[in-house]
Every structure is written in C-alpha cells, then in structure tokens.
Design a protein around this motif. Structure first.
Motif, mmCIF file in Angstrom:
data_model
loop_
_atom_site.group_PDB
_atom_site.id
_atom_site.type_symbol
_atom_site.label_atom_id
_atom_site.label_comp_id
_atom_site.label_asym_id
_atom_site.label_seq_id
_atom_site.Cartn_x
_atom_site.Cartn_y
_atom_site.Cartn_z
ATOM 1 N N ILE A 187 0.842 -1.202 0.000
ATOM 2 C CA ILE A 187 0.000 0.000 0.000
ATOM 3 C C ILE A 187 0.874 1.248 0.000
ATOM 4 O O ILE A 187 0.601 2.209 -0.722
ATOM 5 N N ALA A 188 1.941 1.239 0.789
ATOM 6 C CA ALA A 188 2.841 2.404 0.853
ATOM 7 C C ALA A 188 3.555 2.611 -0.485
ATOM 8 O O ALA A 188 3.669 3.754 -0.956
ATOM 9 N N ILE A 189 4.014 1.546 -1.096
ATOM 10 C CA ILE A 189 4.681 1.661 -2.404
ATOM 11 C C ILE A 189 3.693 2.163 -3.449
ATOM 12 O O ILE A 189 4.027 3.024 -4.266
ATOM 13 N N TYR A 190 2.471 1.646 -3.423
ATOM 14 C CA TYR A 190 1.418 2.122 -4.322
ATOM 15 C C TYR A 190 1.203 3.623 -4.130
ATOM 16 O O TYR A 190 1.084 4.371 -5.100
ATOM 17 N N GLY A 191 1.158 4.056 -2.860
ATOM 18 C CA GLY A 191 0.968 5.479 -2.582
ATOM 19 C C GLY A 191 2.082 6.332 -3.149
ATOM 20 O O GLY A 191 1.830 7.399 -3.725
ATOM 21 N N LEU A 192 3.316 5.874 -3.015
ATOM 22 C CA LEU A 192 4.450 6.623 -3.580
ATOM 23 C C LEU A 192 4.376 6.697 -5.103
ATOM 24 O O LEU A 192 4.623 7.757 -5.693
ATOM 25 N N ILE A 193 4.028 5.594 -5.734
ATOM 26 C CA ILE A 193 3.932 5.571 -7.200
ATOM 27 C C ILE A 193 2.835 6.511 -7.675
ATOM 28 O O ILE A 193 3.045 7.312 -8.602
ATOM 29 N N VAL A 194 1.664 6.435 -7.050
ATOM 30 C CA VAL A 194 0.551 7.302 -7.447
ATOM 31 C C VAL A 194 0.880 8.761 -7.164
ATOM 32 O O VAL A 194 0.536 9.650 -7.955
ATOM 33 N N GLU A 195 1.569 9.016 -6.067
ATOM 34 C CA GLU A 195 1.957 10.391 -5.728
ATOM 35 C C GLU A 195 2.884 10.968 -6.791
ATOM 36 O O GLU A 195 2.640 12.054 -7.325
ATOM 37 N N PHE A 196 3.940 10.250 -7.101
ATOM 38 C CA PHE A 196 4.920 10.773 -8.057
ATOM 39 C C PHE A 196 4.392 10.809 -9.485
ATOM 40 O O PHE A 196 4.790 11.665 -10.262
ATOM 41 N N ALA A 197 3.490 9.917 -9.812
ATOM 42 C CA ALA A 197 2.926 9.907 -11.162
ATOM 43 C C ALA A 197 1.850 10.976 -11.334
ATOM 44 O O ALA A 197 1.756 11.603 -12.398
ATOM 45 N N GLY A 198 1.043 11.192 -10.310
ATOM 46 C CA GLY A 198 -0.108 12.068 -10.473
ATOM 47 C C GLY A 198 0.090 13.513 -10.101
ATOM 48 O O GLY A 198 -0.640 14.389 -10.574
ATOM 49 N N VAL A 199 1.068 13.816 -9.269
ATOM 50 C CA VAL A 199 1.226 15.179 -8.766
ATOM 51 C C VAL A 199 1.543 16.161 -9.895
ATOM 52 O O VAL A 199 1.266 17.353 -9.781
ATOM 53 N N THR A 239 -2.205 15.701 -2.800
ATOM 54 C CA THR A 239 -1.311 14.933 -1.938
ATOM 55 C C THR A 239 -1.983 14.595 -0.613
ATOM 56 O O THR A 239 -1.918 13.447 -0.157
ATOM 57 N N SER A 240 -2.629 15.568 0.006
ATOM 58 C CA SER A 240 -3.267 15.280 1.298
ATOM 59 C C SER A 240 -4.409 14.282 1.128
ATOM 60 O O SER A 240 -4.569 13.372 1.952
ATOM 61 N N GLY A 241 -5.185 14.418 0.074
ATOM 62 C CA GLY A 241 -6.261 13.454 -0.167
ATOM 63 C C GLY A 241 -5.731 12.053 -0.411
ATOM 64 O O GLY A 241 -6.255 11.075 0.120
ATOM 65 N N LEU A 242 -4.669 11.962 -1.189
ATOM 66 C CA LEU A 242 -4.086 10.656 -1.480
ATOM 67 C C LEU A 242 -3.589 9.984 -0.212
ATOM 68 O O LEU A 242 -3.870 8.807 0.039
ATOM 69 N N TRP A 243 -2.874 10.716 0.630
ATOM 70 C CA TRP A 243 -2.308 10.104 1.826
ATOM 71 C C TRP A 243 -3.349 9.838 2.899
ATOM 72 O O TRP A 243 -3.189 8.922 3.710
ATOM 73 N N ILE A 244 -4.433 10.589 2.900
ATOM 74 C CA ILE A 244 -5.555 10.237 3.775
ATOM 75 C C ILE A 244 -6.158 8.915 3.295
ATOM 76 O O ILE A 244 -6.471 8.025 4.096
ATOM 77 N N GLY A 245 -6.291 8.763 1.991
ATOM 78 C CA GLY A 245 -6.790 7.503 1.432
ATOM 79 C C GLY A 245 -5.856 6.344 1.705
ATOM 80 O O GLY A 245 -6.304 5.233 2.029
ATOM 81 N N ILE A 246 -4.551 6.581 1.599
ATOM 82 C CA ILE A 246 -3.571 5.532 1.888
ATOM 83 C C ILE A 246 -3.652 5.134 3.361
ATOM 84 O O ILE A 246 -3.613 3.951 3.706
#
Length: 145
Positions: free
Chosen positions: A19-31, A41-48
């Motif tokens: 889940i953490a790796i997925y969050g990093l990938i989605v963060e760096f790809a989508g930001v 970013t805050s929404g993504l990490w709240i979801g993670i």
C-alpha cells in the motif's frame, strides 16, 4: 511492530508495504497532472492511511472469525460494514473541512485492493533468493503417487 503485525497475520506487513509503495507511485505519477498539488497529496495520503487501517482491521476481523468459528457471524458482518462506514465518514470530514481531494483519497483507498493482488507476487520476488526450493526427487515422486 513488524512482529506484532506478523503475529496478527503473516501477510499483513507485505500488504502494508505494498500500500505504501502504491501510494508513492501514485503520488509521483499524479502530482504533475493536477493544479492543486497540496489537496491532491493530502487526499491521497488520507486515502492511503484509510487503506492501511482497513487492512489492519480486516486482519483483526479474520483472526477473530477464526477464533469464534461459526458463532458470531452477525458481529463479524457488522465489523465489516463498520470498516466501510468509517471510510465514508472520513470522506465526509474531508469534504466538509476541505482537507484533500476526494478523488485522490478514493484512489488511495484502492491501494488496499491493488496491494492485495500484487502482494503474493511481491513476496515471491523478495523472498525467492532467501528461501531456495527444498524439493528433492523423493518428494516429487511422493507427490506424483
């Protein structure tokens, strides 16, 4: 802490790592593609964080179900529904206080599903060199019989 998670469920640390790796990938790809990077970013990490909490709670419910056996199925069903109600409540709090992007939070929660599907393959990739196959010809012959 990892030992406590493994005691609860053997696959749980791998699931949370996924889940953490997925969050990093989605963060760096989508930001790079959004205008409001902070809310994304805050929404993504709240979801993670919700996905990780759901994973831990799911492991606790499974462990409790194994302990209880056939008794208490209503209680276990209630806990499963409660898990999703908590996520919906967190989403409403996010919307009310403008804490993050709701779509990115939902994408973050999907990290639980993605990690659940990827975790067996990730486990194989990480531990394939550590635990070599212990199969011998005698064991293979016994399986064939």
């Amino acid at each position: 802490m990892i030992k406590a998670l493994k005691r609860l469920n053997e696959a749980l640390p791998g699931l949370l790592l996924g889940i953490a790796i997925y969050g990093l990938i989605v963060e760096f790809a989508g930001v790079w593609f959004v205008s409001d990077k902070l809310r994304y970013t805050s929404g993504l990490w709240i979801g993670i964080a919700c996905a990780m909490g759901m994973g831990i709670h799911l492991a606790m419910v499974i462990e409790e179900a194994v302990r209880m056996g056939d008794t208490g199925t209503k209680r276990l069903s209630f806990k499963s529904v409660l898990r999703y109600l908590v996520v919906v409540f967190v989403f409403f709090i996010m919307m009310y206080f403008h804490l993050g992007n709701l779509v990115s939070a939902f994408i973050g929660v999907l990290g639980l599903k993605v990690s659940a599907y990827v975790q067996p393959f990730m486990h194989k990739m990480i531990f394939k060199d550590i635990a070599p196959e212990e199969s011998t010809n005698e064991q293979e012959e016994e399986v064939k019989l």
